[in-house]
Design an enzyme around this catalytic site. Sequence first.
Site, mmCIF file in Angstrom:
data_model
loop_
_atom_site.group_PDB
_atom_site.id
_atom_site.type_symbol
_atom_site.label_atom_id
_atom_site.label_comp_id
_atom_site.label_asym_id
_atom_site.label_seq_id
_atom_site.Cartn_x
_atom_site.Cartn_y
_atom_site.Cartn_z
ATOM 1 N N GLU A 43 0.872 -1.172 0.000
ATOM 2 C CA GLU A 43 0.000 0.000 0.000
ATOM 3 C C GLU A 43 0.902 1.212 0.000
ATOM 4 O O GLU A 43 1.680 1.430 0.921
ATOM 5 C CB GLU A 43 -0.890 -0.038 1.245
ATOM 6 N N CYS A 97 -1.268 8.876 3.808
ATOM 7 C CA CYS A 97 -1.338 8.365 2.438
ATOM 8 C C CYS A 97 -2.642 8.791 1.782
ATOM 9 O O CYS A 97 -2.793 8.674 0.581
ATOM 10 C CB CYS A 97 -1.160 6.854 2.397
#
Lengths: 486, 486
Positions: free
Chosen positions: B245, B280
Amino acid sequence: MSSQSVDPSTGRPFGPVLPDSDSTEYSEVVAAAGRAARPWSVAPAGVRAAALRAIADGLVASRERLVSVAALETGLGKSRLVAELERTCLQLRMFADIVNDGSVAALLVEVDKDTSVHTGLPQLRKVLVPIGPVAVFGASNFPFAFSVIGGDTASALAAGCPVVAKAHPAHPQLSEAIGSLVERILAGVGAPDGTFGLVRGFDAGIRLVADPGIRAAAFTGSGIGGRALYDLAVARPDPIPFYGEFGSVNPVFATEGGAKRDGFVSGFLDSMTLAAGQFCTKPGVLVVPRSAGLIPQIREQVSGYAPGLLLHAGIASQFRSGLDHLTAKPGVEVIAGVGAPMEQASFAQGPVILRADATKVLADPSILEAECFGPVSVVVEYENDHEAIAVSEQLSGCLVGTVHGDVSEPLSAILIERLAWVSGRIVWNGWPTGVAVAAGQHHGGPWPATTNSLFTSVGPAAILRFLRPVALQDVPQEVLPAHLRG
Amino acid sequence: MSSQSVDPSTGRPFGPVLPDSDSTEYSEVVAAAGRAARPWSVAPAGVRAAALRAIADGLVASRERLVSVAALETGLGKSRLVAELERTCLQLRMFADIVNDGSVAALLVEVDKDTSVHTGLPQLRKVLVPIGPVAVFGASNFPFAFSVIGGDTASALAAGCPVVAKAHPAHPQLSEAIGSLVERILAGVGAPDGTFGLVRGFDAGIRLVADPGIRAAAFTGSGIGGRALYDLAVARPDPIPFYGEFGSVNPVFATEGGAKRDGFVSGFLDSMTLAAGQFCTKPGVLVVPRSAGLIPQIREQVSGYAPGLLLHAGIASQFRSGLDHLTAKPGVEVIAGVGAPMEQASFAQGPVILRADATKVLADPSILEAECFGPVSVVVEYENDHEAIAVSEQLSGCLVGTVHGDVSEPLSAILIERLAWVSGRIVWNGWPTGVAVAAGQHHGGPWPATTNSLFTSVGPAAILRFLRPVALQDVPQEVLPAHLRG
């Protein structure tokens, strides 16, 4: 380059020479899939389900013609091919049902859960969306069920993804015939142009997995070819999922009790010679107690099995070299089949039985790793339970592992526990060939059996390979397109 | 090589110098994980659940000490870190519940289906088994929730897989403290030695993804580092799943109505400066109608935001070069923040706002692709709906896309449809930062946001990454080990 059908019973080419897709044709097919991606993704479930059912109906309506072509190109025999066509229709209709009744979303239970009940959290709801155009590479040994319109294509279309299939060079006419049928039927139900397309040729296949317009690839076939395509898919600037199913040695173990079961030897020989041993679930290794003394029975009974036809020249040649490779290993003896004259003009091949002591296999476990596609198995004889268990601990990933035994024997449970570590399916007192299409089925396993041991092309979950979740956070229904509404 | 804590507010190292794992230590940790794989896989669900809960309790009991170390090493602030520790415990307890109540098997609905009702089919039932030792690579920006004992480790342990975590060099003391705590607690509940292990150093990380003893890897962090590890994982003779990720630009679109919503500008600035922009899910691009005239408001309000601390020297340096890269693009103007003196001794950084016309972005869509980790966003002004839609069609894969709008505006629904093609989550009239742990959540997206857009580390389905199905065909309960019984 081009492809032409070859009759496996004579080795002679026949029928039209089909040129490989040139760059223009290739680009048009992939571009059309790209244009179809959005409209097909939002096509109502009823339209997608109707399309899948119409394709199944079309296959049935053209059964005589398709099975005749397939029989000539593959040598698999009409009755088997009729059954395979029916299985293919079953898959198409299963995916139609899943799409139509909304159970796609329910495949992942948690998709439907709503977290608005938790204090302080936003309202969150997951929906599944298609990932875009999928490249499908079929196998030569299942020209219907694992090729142009097999489980990969059916599940991708069901998911709302356009498909670009690569025609298999071992059944080029069948690939064309099915490709045309699918295109015609999709057009008839109003699917966008490009929802399905077919390309031909080795180069087109290579190009597909690297193409920015392709968002996933599904492959059934040999580990060597599959690995090469996998390597291209994961080396892309934007890697894509590559769902490969390669096959494996699929060991069968027998305890003392298991080896005494009625029909054990004939069951084994039936399974390993089915379609001339060209099942990815063929039992490649049979591990039995030496005390059962099965070798004479096996040698005697195998002589009653007629040669079968290997699918194409490539498999015939790989079979011969695989056999040379196996028989060159220390401790591997030929029990039956090698040395018998092979009909040079055809790809006919009778069953071959090899034998090795468990101690030899433990000294060189590569005997257990070498899948040799075709009618050959290695019988491994063990002296005691300890040796049998030691052999089970040397296995690589398999599609299926089998135990023949008696529930009262401790070895049975031990072997099942060991096989669960390396296999995707465990069969008890049965044979590994034959993979029922059912929700409880799993046709995959750890590498090198498959590239993804969670999802494969068999069963309802196959559709999840071509979907991805999107969480909708506080999004009101009014601004959601129909296909994203709950 | 070694690692040492660095205070982001001064740039000064402090505390013990921790040597990287040498080859002996590394091999011992991985070998121990291998030895633990079988006993941990068969540990009763109650034991695994108790272990996860005991770890959560241990984190709470050591909260003061752990948060103090984390605050010094990361500069993230104690209140945020306390909340993150609580989230981490929530995750551990969620996986404990899933393991304990048997709902792991129910995550894939079809797992429990029995096909014995179908005539002629064998009895088939799927169970899920753990895939073996998992390597976990945590992120610097979530030292609790996405690091040594974050969602990856929690879900792998819950699945029955041992974990080898790589300590993050930006929080080495915290990694050690948590690693020791986890090892101690696992020993206390009777988990096999090696169920959890920690290794330190860049080389150990590289070695892990290529190690035959590791069966999957999970990574949260930068796309550059993650891609390098991904490449190693897929190049193995036996490729393993790599769940990475990486983060993304997470575009936020506003319609005319959306741009007028109360608190729109302050909401945006709050979100993009949260933890100094080191989420993120930070909104890296804000696409707004020029007619809303937001630039003066943004420029004025942003001056009220104090600098935040970047996590480490690497991020500070990448932020500066990322900014240079963005500001060098034709049409990108600096609105606020650049040129302000940066405190050289610390990693403090104030927010930076850039601006570009939509026409410039359409001429050079790379402006939309460059995730710059830290407090910077590009405001893209569009002239009309057509431009806004065109920008939405140039996006790469994102973790999350956001629309601020009014349900009555057609543009709202169009943007949501477009964002569903490229994002894993869609937020309506909210902000992308903040990822609730919930069944309806999805924290993933098409490449380059994640390597697998179906499953990520957030939410119950995370556990499926470390399991694989085994179909049991006609296997009686008597020969099944307890962990494979239905």
